[in-house]
Design a protein around this motif. Structure first.
Motif, mmCIF file in Angstrom:
data_model
loop_
_atom_site.group_PDB
_atom_site.id
_atom_site.type_symbol
_atom_site.label_atom_id
_atom_site.label_comp_id
_atom_site.label_asym_id
_atom_site.label_seq_id
_atom_site.Cartn_x
_atom_site.Cartn_y
_atom_site.Cartn_z
ATOM 1 N N MET A 95 0.702 -1.191 0.101
ATOM 2 C CA MET A 95 -0.131 0.001 -0.045
ATOM 3 C C MET A 95 0.650 1.319 -0.127
ATOM 4 N N GLY A 96 1.921 1.402 0.961
ATOM 5 C CA GLY A 96 2.769 2.610 0.759
ATOM 6 C C GLY A 96 3.474 2.840 -0.362
ATOM 7 N N ALA A 97 3.629 1.818 -1.148
ATOM 8 C CA ALA A 97 4.349 2.086 -2.764
ATOM 9 C C ALA A 97 3.642 2.561 -3.790
ATOM 10 N N ASP A 98 2.382 1.939 -3.704
ATOM 11 C CA ASP A 98 1.455 2.189 -4.659
ATOM 12 C C ASP A 98 -0.247 1.841 -4.527
ATOM 13 N N PRO A 99 -0.644 2.881 -3.772
ATOM 14 C CA PRO A 99 -2.025 2.330 -3.350
ATOM 15 C C PRO A 99 -3.049 2.140 -4.626
ATOM 16 N N ASN A 100 -2.818 2.850 -5.518
ATOM 17 C CA ASN A 100 -3.650 2.618 -6.858
ATOM 18 C C ASN A 100 -3.279 1.024 -7.245
ATOM 19 N N GLN A 101 -2.337 0.635 -7.240
ATOM 20 C CA GLN A 101 -2.013 -0.836 -7.727
ATOM 21 C C GLN A 101 -2.667 -1.623 -6.812
ATOM 22 N N LEU A 102 -2.654 -1.534 -5.488
ATOM 23 C CA LEU A 102 -3.531 -2.091 -4.398
ATOM 24 C C LEU A 102 -4.571 -2.209 -4.737
ATOM 25 N N MET A 103 -5.241 -1.337 -4.963
ATOM 26 C CA MET A 103 -6.842 -0.936 -5.339
ATOM 27 C C MET A 103 -7.467 -1.963 -6.722
ATOM 28 N N LYS A 104 -6.127 -1.596 -7.633
ATOM 29 C CA LYS A 104 -6.608 -2.518 -8.839
ATOM 30 C C LYS A 104 -6.493 -3.878 -8.574
ATOM 31 N N ALA A 105 -5.674 -4.433 -7.861
ATOM 32 C CA ALA A 105 -5.272 -5.851 -7.530
ATOM 33 C C ALA A 105 -6.536 -6.376 -6.769
ATOM 34 N N ILE A 106 -7.158 -5.508 -5.755
ATOM 35 C CA ILE A 106 -8.180 -6.198 -4.946
ATOM 36 C C ILE A 106 -9.366 -6.090 -5.914
ATOM 37 N N THR A 107 -9.527 -5.105 -6.784
ATOM 38 C CA THR A 107 -10.705 -5.104 -7.500
ATOM 39 C C THR A 107 -10.548 -6.290 -8.635
ATOM 40 N N GLU A 108 -9.411 -6.583 -9.154
ATOM 41 C CA GLU A 108 -9.328 -7.545 -10.002
ATOM 42 C C GLU A 108 -9.608 -9.111 -9.591
ATOM 43 N N VAL A 153 -4.143 -12.250 -2.878
ATOM 44 C CA VAL A 153 -3.481 -10.978 -2.906
ATOM 45 C C VAL A 153 -2.474 -10.937 -1.653
ATOM 46 N N ILE A 154 -1.179 -10.959 -2.051
ATOM 47 C CA ILE A 154 -0.226 -10.924 -0.920
ATOM 48 C C ILE A 154 0.290 -9.489 -0.665
ATOM 49 N N ALA A 155 0.038 -9.075 0.675
ATOM 50 C CA ALA A 155 0.109 -7.657 0.904
ATOM 51 C C ALA A 155 1.616 -7.513 2.060
ATOM 52 N N TYR A 156 2.588 -6.873 1.473
ATOM 53 C CA TYR A 156 3.648 -6.638 2.434
ATOM 54 C C TYR A 156 3.283 -5.841 3.551
ATOM 55 N N ALA A 157 3.590 -6.106 4.914
ATOM 56 C CA ALA A 157 3.170 -5.579 5.759
ATOM 57 C C ALA A 157 4.233 -5.694 7.083
ATOM 58 N N PRO A 158 5.092 -4.661 6.990
ATOM 59 C CA PRO A 158 6.098 -4.139 8.034
ATOM 60 C C PRO A 158 5.590 -4.179 9.452
ATOM 61 N N VAL A 212 5.770 3.346 8.437
ATOM 62 C CA VAL A 212 5.478 2.202 7.911
ATOM 63 C C VAL A 212 5.252 2.158 6.550
ATOM 64 N N GLN A 213 4.505 3.067 5.896
ATOM 65 C CA GLN A 213 4.021 3.380 4.538
ATOM 66 C C GLN A 213 5.335 4.009 3.750
ATOM 67 N N ALA A 214 6.144 4.452 4.197
ATOM 68 C CA ALA A 214 7.389 5.080 3.505
ATOM 69 C C ALA A 214 8.447 3.623 3.600
ATOM 70 N N GLU A 215 8.277 2.972 4.587
ATOM 71 C CA GLU A 215 8.927 1.568 4.581
ATOM 72 C C GLU A 215 8.689 0.604 3.605
ATOM 73 N N MET A 216 7.300 0.701 3.189
ATOM 74 C CA MET A 216 6.878 -0.185 2.278
ATOM 75 C C MET A 216 7.309 0.309 0.878
ATOM 76 N N LYS A 217 7.297 1.719 0.570
ATOM 77 C CA LYS A 217 7.999 2.228 -0.667
ATOM 78 C C LYS A 217 9.289 1.930 -0.846
ATOM 79 N N ARG A 218 10.068 2.065 0.314
ATOM 80 C CA ARG A 218 11.413 1.628 0.287
ATOM 81 C C ARG A 218 11.775 0.078 -0.151
ATOM 82 N N ALA A 219 10.938 -0.546 0.399
ATOM 83 C CA ALA A 219 11.110 -2.032 0.014
ATOM 84 C C ALA A 219 10.868 -2.342 -1.326
ATOM 85 N N VAL A 220 9.939 -1.622 -2.093
ATOM 86 C CA VAL A 220 9.796 -1.612 -3.498
ATOM 87 C C VAL A 220 10.918 -1.278 -4.189
ATOM 88 N N ASP A 221 11.087 0.243 -3.939
ATOM 89 C CA ASP A 221 12.268 0.852 -4.521
ATOM 90 C C ASP A 221 13.752 0.203 -4.641
#
Length: 193
Positions: free
Chosen positions: A68-81, A91-96, A109-118
């Motif tokens: 979620m912290g890396a890309d909330p739009n991608q999260l919503m698209k994944a849940i909708t699909e 759906v596997i969600a990274y959760a520090p 935590v949200q910034a940490e998710m973005k760092r994990a993806v980046d």
């Protein structure tokens, strides 16, 4: 695994903390290589299982990896699909969590998710077998942050340098290589299909 193999129309959300959070942070099959966890003080020596890849192998399961912290739009698209998919979806969600020992603090935590993806630590993707033309979509770019820098931001990794420095260098280099190979394999998958 058994439920997904049956092909039933079921939606599953896995909140992946990478440890058994409810037992004080014990190591599990989801604990990454090199992480320090309860009963793994010298760093976990085996790789984390790739749940997403395992479920994609069935060919009839919608699978997404999100943060979620890396890309909330991608999260919503994944849940909708996933919800719309006429079969099993995962759906596997990274959760520090607190057991990671995020040096910046749990309010980051949200910034940490973005760092994990980046850093390439946590890839974002969607696999939708209903999309026959392009079932696999890689939703993240090539790493732009140092993998080692990401690891140093969490006590579960940084503490290994102090306790077992020889293990840290070896395990972190191996973990970074595996992350790079995983990303490259996902890139190839996205281009093939």
């Amino acid at each position: 695994d058994h439920v997904i193999a049956m092909g039933e129309d079921i939606n599953i959300l896995v909140v992946d903390t990478e440890v058994y959070s409810n037992t004080g942070g014990q190591s599990s099959k989801a604990t990454p290589l090199g992480a320090v966890a309860q009963f793994q003080a010298a760093g976990k020596k085996s790789s984390k299982k790739d749940l997403g890849k395992m479920m994609m192998a069935y060919g009839n399961c919608y699978v997404a990896s999100v943060a979620m912290g890396a890309d909330p739009n991608q999260l919503m698209k994944a849940i909708t699909e996933a919800e719309a998919f006429p079969g099993p979806s995962l759906v596997i969600a990274y959760a520090p969590c607190i057991n990671h020992g995020i040096k910046a603090g749990m309010d980051q935590v949200q910034a940490e998710m973005k760092r994990a993806v980046d850093s390439g630590y946590w890839p974002l993707y969607r696999y939708n077998p209903a999309n026959k033309e392009k079932p696999f979509t890689l939703d993240c770019k090539a790493p732009s942050l140092s993998y080692q820098e990401f690891l140093e931001g969490e006590v579960r990794y940084a503490s290994l340098h102090k306790s077992f420095p020889e293990n840290a260098a070896e395990l972190f280099a191996k973990a970074e290589k595996e992350a790079q190979e995983r990303f490259e394999s996902y890139q190839k998958l996205a281009q093939q299909i």
